[in-house]
Design an enzyme around this catalytic site. Structure first.
Site, PDB file in Angstrom:
ATOM      1  N   SER A 178       0.631  -1.361  -0.082  1.00 53.52           N
ATOM      2  CA  SER A 178       0.091  -0.061  -0.098  1.00 53.52           C
ATOM      3  C   SER A 178       0.835   1.299   0.107  1.00 53.52           C
ATOM      4  O   SER A 178       0.557   2.230  -0.717  1.00 53.52           O
ATOM      5  CB  SER A 178      -0.970  -0.142   1.348  1.00 53.52           C
ATOM      6  OG  SER A 178      -1.863  -0.877   1.047  1.00 53.52           O
TER       7      SER A 178
ATOM      8  N   THR B 277      -6.419  -3.640   7.681  1.00 51.47           N
ATOM      9  CA  THR B 277      -6.215  -4.939   6.840  1.00 51.47           C
ATOM     10  C   THR B 277      -6.200  -6.085   8.273  1.00 51.47           C
ATOM     11  O   THR B 277      -6.668  -5.932   9.147  1.00 51.47           O
ATOM     12  CB  THR B 277      -4.742  -4.940   6.113  1.00 51.47           C
ATOM     13  OG1 THR B 277      -4.890  -6.364   5.588  1.00 51.47           O
ATOM     14  CG2 THR B 277      -3.417  -4.858   6.912  1.00 51.47           C
TER      15      THR B 277
ATOM     16  N   LYS C  58     -10.496  -5.927   9.946  1.00 49.42           N
ATOM     17  CA  LYS C  58     -11.654  -5.511   9.303  1.00 49.42           C
ATOM     18  C   LYS C  58     -12.778  -5.476   9.671  1.00 49.42           C
ATOM     19  O   LYS C  58     -13.762  -4.468   9.599  1.00 49.42           O
ATOM     20  CB  LYS C  58     -11.603  -6.187   7.719  1.00 49.42           C
ATOM     21  CG  LYS C  58     -10.369  -5.972   7.055  1.00 49.42           C
ATOM     22  CD  LYS C  58     -10.619  -6.431   5.726  1.00 49.42           C
ATOM     23  CE  LYS C  58      -9.125  -6.144   4.813  1.00 49.42           C
ATOM     24  NZ  LYS C  58      -9.177  -7.085   3.595  1.00 49.42           N
TER      25      LYS C  58
ATOM     26  N   ASP D 203     -12.393  -2.876  -0.692  1.00 52.67           N
ATOM     27  CA  ASP D 203     -12.128  -4.256  -1.428  1.00 52.67           C
ATOM     28  C   ASP D 203     -13.016  -4.537  -2.295  1.00 52.67           C
ATOM     29  O   ASP D 203     -12.731  -5.098  -3.542  1.00 52.67           O
ATOM     30  CB  ASP D 203     -11.948  -5.388  -0.129  1.00 52.67           C
ATOM     31  CG  ASP D 203     -10.700  -5.431   0.566  1.00 52.67           C
ATOM     32  OD1 ASP D 203      -9.720  -5.060   0.184  1.00 52.67           O
ATOM     33  OD2 ASP D 203     -10.655  -5.811   1.604  1.00 52.67           O
TER      34      ASP D 203
ATOM     35  N   ALA E 227     -14.259 -18.859   2.308  1.00 47.25           N
ATOM     36  CA  ALA E 227     -15.451 -18.353   3.007  1.00 47.25           C
ATOM     37  C   ALA E 227     -14.565 -17.459   4.151  1.00 47.25           C
ATOM     38  O   ALA E 227     -15.442 -17.239   5.112  1.00 47.25           O
ATOM     39  CB  ALA E 227     -16.198 -19.362   3.598  1.00 47.25           C
ATOM     40  N   GLY E 228     -13.530 -16.879   3.831  1.00 49.38           N
ATOM     41  CA  GLY E 228     -12.947 -16.010   4.901  1.00 49.38           C
ATOM     42  C   GLY E 228     -13.327 -14.543   4.639  1.00 49.38           C
ATOM     43  O   GLY E 228     -14.295 -14.099   4.130  1.00 49.38           O
ATOM     44  N   GLY E 229     -12.351 -13.483   5.179  1.00 52.38           N
ATOM     45  CA  GLY E 229     -12.713 -12.325   5.115  1.00 52.38           C
ATOM     46  C   GLY E 229     -12.780 -11.703   3.888  1.00 52.38           C
ATOM     47  O   GLY E 229     -13.889 -10.785   3.522  1.00 52.38           O
TER      48      GLY E 229
ATOM     49  N   TYR F 278      -2.258 -12.627  -5.334  1.00 55.40           N
ATOM     50  CA  TYR F 278      -1.466 -11.930  -6.395  1.00 55.40           C
ATOM     51  C   TYR F 278      -0.046 -12.262  -6.198  1.00 55.40           C
ATOM     52  O   TYR F 278       0.904 -11.654  -7.100  1.00 55.40           O
ATOM     53  CB  TYR F 278      -1.771 -10.223  -6.393  1.00 55.40           C
ATOM     54  CG  TYR F 278      -1.480  -9.705  -5.123  1.00 55.40           C
ATOM     55  CD1 TYR F 278      -0.328  -9.327  -4.840  1.00 55.40           C
ATOM     56  CD2 TYR F 278      -2.545  -9.319  -4.480  1.00 55.40           C
ATOM     57  CE1 TYR F 278       0.001  -8.697  -3.368  1.00 55.40           C
ATOM     58  CE2 TYR F 278      -2.521  -8.761  -3.086  1.00 55.40           C
ATOM     59  CZ  TYR F 278      -1.211  -8.281  -2.679  1.00 55.40           C
ATOM     60  OH  TYR F 278      -0.931  -7.714  -1.613  1.00 55.40           O
TER      61      TYR F 278
ATOM     62  N   GLY G   4      -5.082 -11.170  -8.702  1.00 56.37           N
ATOM     63  CA  GLY G   4      -5.731 -10.227  -7.679  1.00 56.37           C
ATOM     64  C   GLY G   4      -5.006  -8.935  -7.761  1.00 56.37           C
ATOM     65  O   GLY G   4      -5.212  -8.081  -6.973  1.00 56.37           O
TER      66      GLY G   4
HETATM   67  P1  NAP Z   1      -8.850 -15.364   5.712  1.00 55.55           P
HETATM   68  O1  NAP Z   1      -9.805 -14.612   6.476  1.00 55.55           O
HETATM   69  O2  NAP Z   1      -7.744 -16.047   6.613  1.00 55.55           O
HETATM   70  O3  NAP Z   1      -9.445 -16.952   4.896  1.00 55.55           O
HETATM   71  C1  NAP Z   1      -8.752 -17.746   4.451  1.00 55.55           C
HETATM   72  C2  NAP Z   1      -9.508 -18.742   3.572  1.00 55.55           C
HETATM   73  O4  NAP Z   1      -8.598 -19.489   2.923  1.00 55.55           O
HETATM   74  C3  NAP Z   1     -10.642 -19.415   4.429  1.00 55.55           C
HETATM   75  O5  NAP Z   1     -11.512 -19.774   3.749  1.00 55.55           O
HETATM   76  C4  NAP Z   1      -9.850 -20.667   4.689  1.00 55.55           C
HETATM   77  O6  NAP Z   1     -10.670 -21.733   4.887  1.00 55.55           O
HETATM   78  C5  NAP Z   1      -9.081 -21.098   3.284  1.00 55.55           C
HETATM   79  N1  NAP Z   1      -8.081 -22.046   3.414  1.00 55.55           N
HETATM   80  C6  NAP Z   1      -6.886 -21.717   4.175  1.00 55.55           C
HETATM   81  N2  NAP Z   1      -6.184 -22.512   3.871  1.00 55.55           N
HETATM   82  C7  NAP Z   1      -6.375 -23.551   3.291  1.00 55.55           C
HETATM   83  C8  NAP Z   1      -6.403 -24.890   3.030  1.00 55.55           C
HETATM   84  N3  NAP Z   1      -5.116 -25.457   3.198  1.00 55.55           N
HETATM   85  N4  NAP Z   1      -7.264 -25.606   2.131  1.00 55.55           N
HETATM   86  C9  NAP Z   1      -8.544 -25.101   1.787  1.00 55.55           C
HETATM   87  N5  NAP Z   1      -8.884 -23.907   2.320  1.00 55.55           N
HETATM   88  C10 NAP Z   1      -7.929 -23.126   2.982  1.00 55.55           C
HETATM   89  O7  NAP Z   1      -8.106 -14.521   4.818  1.00 55.55           O
HETATM   90  P2  NAP Z   1      -8.748 -13.541   3.402  1.00 55.55           P
HETATM   91  O8  NAP Z   1      -8.694 -12.238   4.233  1.00 55.55           O
HETATM   92  O9  NAP Z   1     -10.156 -13.900   3.211  1.00 55.55           O
HETATM   93  O10 NAP Z   1      -7.813 -13.605   2.184  1.00 55.55           O
HETATM   94  C11 NAP Z   1      -7.568 -14.657   1.596  1.00 55.55           C
HETATM   95  C12 NAP Z   1      -6.602 -14.353   0.585  1.00 55.55           C
HETATM   96  O11 NAP Z   1      -7.095 -13.327  -0.256  1.00 55.55           O
HETATM   97  C13 NAP Z   1      -5.251 -13.752   0.960  1.00 55.55           C
HETATM   98  O12 NAP Z   1      -4.353 -14.661   1.091  1.00 55.55           O
HETATM   99  C14 NAP Z   1      -4.872 -12.790   0.341  1.00 55.55           C
HETATM  100  O13 NAP Z   1      -3.676 -13.182  -0.254  1.00 55.55           O
HETATM  101  C15 NAP Z   1      -6.014 -12.475  -0.889  1.00 55.55           C
HETATM  102  N6  NAP Z   1      -6.521 -11.150  -0.622  1.00 55.55           N
HETATM  103  C16 NAP Z   1      -6.238 -10.448  -1.678  1.00 55.55           C
HETATM  104  C17 NAP Z   1      -6.662  -8.875  -1.867  1.00 55.55           C
HETATM  105  C18 NAP Z   1      -6.540  -8.147  -2.926  1.00 55.55           C
HETATM  106  O14 NAP Z   1      -6.644  -6.898  -3.040  1.00 55.55           O
HETATM  107  N7  NAP Z   1      -6.331  -8.909  -4.387  1.00 55.55           N
HETATM  108  C19 NAP Z   1      -7.445  -8.508  -0.912  1.00 55.55           C
HETATM  109  C20 NAP Z   1      -7.797  -9.283   0.277  1.00 55.55           C
HETATM  110  C21 NAP Z   1      -7.306 -10.656   0.437  1.00 55.55           C
HETATM  111  P3  NAP Z   1     -11.033 -22.232   6.224  1.00 55.55           P
HETATM  112  O15 NAP Z   1     -12.398 -21.500   6.627  1.00 55.55           O
HETATM  113  O16 NAP Z   1     -11.545 -23.785   6.431  1.00 55.55           O
HETATM  114  O17 NAP Z   1      -9.971 -22.120   7.352  1.00 55.55           O
END
Ligand code: NAP
Length: 469
Positions: free
Chosen positions: A23, A68, A72, A109, A134-136, A237, A258
């Site tokens: 950022s 972040t 959030k 986002d 199904a995360g953040g 990304y 991304g």
């Molecule tokens: P988060 O809240 O920690 O969620 C992680 C997700 O990944 C959950 O659904 C989790 O499943 C799943 N997961 C993790 N390890 C796994 C595995 N070994 N097998 C299957 N599923 C797995 O993270 P988030 O904030 O949603 O972000 C996710 C990714 O998106 C980040 O790594 C980041 O790089 C990317 N992101 C990109 C942007 C952008 O601007 N491009 C913005 C935000 C995030 P469970 O629920 O089963 O644990």
């Protein structure tokens, strides 16, 4: 470097961890491009300190914040106001100062993902979307897809209960916007049920699987899954092409990283912080920042063109620098300028070895002074030395412009400024020298572009495409 004084507007990021955030690159570059006296600083905030951090930012008159992982949602109780869309999805990533002196929360986002999709030409209307995770970030993604007209949104997660909770909450939020229930929770392994419908779909990868250094994993490895994917977007990304995107590309899908979402969530936040000044970022400005992000993620700080004389390095490097708005260095020209004499003269008076030493010295300076974002047109013999090749690998992406001996001879036969071609049989000399050098060129090249029968414009376009710029 941004200029700061007593009038400087400060914005920042709170989260934990924040050490690898991109950022500051986005916002400090935007400030310099738009001529706004602003700096952007990341702040790592410990869990118990979130409320203090928000109040501290208010006390220090910080004008805007990004939020972040993991704050959030947790930050919402400390805000004066929340934008209805951000409220509906229960997460904010951007805070803007209110007239009363507090902060109002927004979710860029979601708007950033939408702008990225528009930019890439991904159409959601009446499409089926499969979201993995199904995360953040999956939550705003599901809401956005349903809100922008997707027919159905499947939400697949390893922990099924989480998918159920998120789907329920997003469906409730959609209801408050008069949109019917569209999000269907599923267990990750149940993707085969979607394949049974034989429908083509957009797949959006929202898990952290595949994120550097875990580059050899994809959340679904089964090649069958990718056969019905029309477009695939990975919100991860780093790396730019994750295993998920590789599998999708090989199955024939259009693929998108991304990084554009990251860019546009930043741009949307920047415009919110500077709305009183009426700041709107143009497509050209967005593209410029995007190129810096690409270079940062790809680890390529410079683009280096190598090849034999007559391979088109000079013309193509000029076109490339122009297209990418990067500065150009021609190593032969730099040496001639610093020495105050032509390469012909250097060869005649000092000999080839001295000239090669000058080349190594120049490469060493580029490397140790961390010169970044240059297109470098390289003297034809530079990659022959092993130490030069080691330096080249450090300073950027190397593009080998390949040409056949016949093409080279045609291009250089009337040029008298080539000391190495002062030979009774220049054509035979070209064949021999090219045979001697080709393995060195190939050894150091990140990409190879065949230049025979191509115009400089075609070669430039091919480099941009192959480097993903
Ligand atoms: P988060 O809240 O920690 O969620 C992680 C997700 O990944 C959950 O659904 C989790 O499943 C799943 N997961 C993790 N390890 C796994 C595995 N070994 N097998 C299957 N599923 C797995 O993270 P988030 O904030 O949603 O972000 C996710 C990714 O998106 C980040 O790594 C980041 O790089 C990317 N992101 C990109 C942007 C952008 O601007 N491009 C913005 C935000 C995030 P469970 O629920 O089963 O644990």
């Amino acid at each position: 470097m941004n200029y700061t004084d007593g009038y400087t507007k400060t914005c920042g990021l709170i989260g934990n961890p924040v050490k690898h955030t991109m950022s500051p690159l986005i916002h400090n570059s935007l400030a310099s491009l738009t001529g706004i006296n602003m700096v952007y600083v990341p702040f790592e905030v410990k869990e118990k300190e979130l409320k203090n951090a928000v109040n501290g930012a208010i006390a220090l008159d910080i004008q805007g914040m990004n939020v972040t992982i993991p704050y959030k949602t947790d930050v919402i109780p400390f805000l004066e106001d929340v934008d209805p869309l951000a409220k509906a999805i229960g997460a904010v990533n951007t805070l803007v100062r209110t007239k009363n002196g507090g902060f109002k929360g927004y979710n860029t986002d979601m708007t950033g993902l939408f702008h990225a999709m528009q930019d890439e030409g991904i159409e959601l209307k009446d499409k089926t979307v499969v979201i993995l995770g199904a995360g953040g970030v999956a939550r705003p993604t599901a809401f956005l897809c349903a809100n922008k007209g997707a027919k159905k949104v499947y939400l697949l997660n390893r922990t099924y209960e989480k998918a159920v909770d998120v789907a329920r909450e997003v469906n409730e939020a959609l209801e408050s916007f008069d949109i019917g229930e569209k999000v269907v929770p599923m267990k990750l392994e149940d993707y085969t049920k979607i394949l049974d419908t034989n429908e083509h779909f957009i797949a959006i990868q929202c898990t952290s699987v595949g994120l550097f250094p875990d580059v050899n994993s994809a959340v679904i490895e089964d090649k069958e899954f990718y056969k019905n994917v029309s477009s695939a977007m990975d919100l991860v990304y780093r790396p730019l092409e994750t295993k998920f995107l590789k599998l999708a590309r090989r199955a024939g899908a259009k693929t998108f990283s991304g990084l554009k979402m990251l860019l546009y969530q930043g741009i949307d936040a920047y415009e919110l912080w500077n709305q009183d000044e009426g700041v709107k970022i143009s497509k050209e400005q967005a593209d410029e920042i995007y190129r810096s992000l690409m270079l940062d993620v790809a680890g390529a700080t410079n683009i280096i063109l190598e090849g034999f004389m007559g391979s088109g390095k000079s013309t193509v490097s000029e076109l490339l620098a122009d297209r990418l708005r990067m500065e150009l260095i021609d190593t032969d020209a730099v040496i001639e300028e610093t020495e105050g004499r032509s390469i012909n003269e250097i060869f005649e008076t000092d000999g080839e070895n001295s000239f090669r030493d000058m080349e190594t010295e120049l490469l060493d300076a580029i490397c140790s002074d961390h010169w970044r974002e240059f297109v470098i047109s390289l003297g034809g013999g530079m990659p022959v030395r092993e130490e030069n090749r080691a330096l080249l690998r450090k300073i950027g992406k190397v593009v080998f412009l390949k040409a056949s001996p016949e093409t080279i001879f045609e291009r250089v036969k009337n040029d008298n400024n080539r000391p190495l071609l002062k030979d009774p049989d220049p054509q035979a000399k070209i064949i021999k020298m090219l045979a001697d050098r080709i393995s060195f060129y190939e050894d150091v090249a990140d990409i190879v572009v065949d230049t025979d029968n191509k115009t400089p414009e075609e070669i430039t376009a091919e480099i941009i495409e192959k480097l993903g710029l």
